[in-house]
Design a protein around this motif. Structure first.
Motif, PDB file in Angstrom:
ATOM      1  N   LEU A  19       0.828  -1.195   0.000  1.00  0.00           N
ATOM      2  CA  LEU A  19       0.000   0.000   0.000  1.00  0.00           C
ATOM      3  C   LEU A  19       0.868   1.252   0.000  1.00  0.00           C
ATOM      4  N   THR A  20       0.502   2.179  -0.867  1.00  0.00           N
ATOM      5  CA  THR A  20       1.164   3.477  -0.911  1.00  0.00           C
ATOM      6  C   THR A  20       0.078   4.539  -0.984  1.00  0.00           C
ATOM      7  N   LEU A  21       0.448   5.764  -0.689  1.00  0.00           N
ATOM      8  CA  LEU A  21      -0.518   6.850  -0.814  1.00  0.00           C
ATOM      9  C   LEU A  21      -1.001   6.974  -2.253  1.00  0.00           C
ATOM     10  N   LYS A  22      -0.107   6.764  -3.190  1.00  0.00           N
ATOM     11  CA  LYS A  22      -0.461   6.863  -4.597  1.00  0.00           C
ATOM     12  C   LYS A  22      -1.476   5.787  -4.981  1.00  0.00           C
ATOM     13  N   SER A  23      -1.259   4.566  -4.534  1.00  0.00           N
ATOM     14  CA  SER A  23      -2.187   3.480  -4.883  1.00  0.00           C
ATOM     15  C   SER A  23      -3.530   3.665  -4.170  1.00  0.00           C
ATOM     16  N   GLU A  27      -7.153   4.234  -5.960  1.00  0.00           N
ATOM     17  CA  GLU A  27      -8.300   3.387  -5.606  1.00  0.00           C
ATOM     18  C   GLU A  27      -9.482   4.245  -5.159  1.00  0.00           C
ATOM     19  N   MET A  28      -9.225   5.311  -4.414  1.00  0.00           N
ATOM     20  CA  MET A  28     -10.296   6.214  -3.990  1.00  0.00           C
ATOM     21  C   MET A  28     -10.949   6.884  -5.188  1.00  0.00           C
ATOM     22  N   ARG A  29     -10.141   7.326  -6.158  1.00  0.00           N
ATOM     23  CA  ARG A  29     -10.699   7.936  -7.373  1.00  0.00           C
ATOM     24  C   ARG A  29     -11.573   6.937  -8.119  1.00  0.00           C
ATOM     25  N   ARG A  30     -11.086   5.700  -8.224  1.00  0.00           N
ATOM     26  CA  ARG A  30     -11.845   4.654  -8.915  1.00  0.00           C
ATOM     27  C   ARG A  30     -13.174   4.410  -8.211  1.00  0.00           C
ATOM     28  N   LEU A  31     -13.152   4.354  -6.897  1.00  0.00           N
ATOM     29  CA  LEU A  31     -14.378   4.123  -6.135  1.00  0.00           C
ATOM     30  C   LEU A  31     -15.329   5.310  -6.229  1.00  0.00           C
ATOM     31  N   GLN A  32     -14.796   6.528  -6.217  1.00  0.00           N
ATOM     32  CA  GLN A  32     -15.640   7.726  -6.359  1.00  0.00           C
ATOM     33  C   GLN A  32     -16.328   7.746  -7.721  1.00  0.00           C
TER      34      GLN A  32
END
Length: 69
Positions: A19-23, A27-32
């Motif tokens: 896990l990284t901040l970038k990943s 993932e948050m953008r994809r979920l949004q």
């Protein structure tokens, strides 16, 4: 299993080990985006239900109003 819904593994299980901040941000953008798509679908279904039985707009009128000639 409730109501015939089976448990599904997370799609990115392998990537969860690193896990990284970038990943996480990706993932948050994809979920949004997914949530927005679902909201759009709900709105579309509601509009279809509201307009059931109403006549549509003739194609010639649409072309004229949108200047598609």
């Amino acid at each position: 299993m409730l109501c015939g819904i089976e448990s599904k593994p997370m799609s990115n299980v392998a990537s969860l080990k690193k896990l990284t901040l970038k990943s996480l941000a990706a993932e948050m953008r994809r979920l949004q985006e997914r949530i927005e798509d679902m909201e759009d679908l709900l709105e579309l279904r509601s509009a279809i239900e509201r307009n059931a039985g109403k006549p549509g707009v003739p194609w010639d009128r649409v072309r004229e109003e949108l200047r598609l000639d």
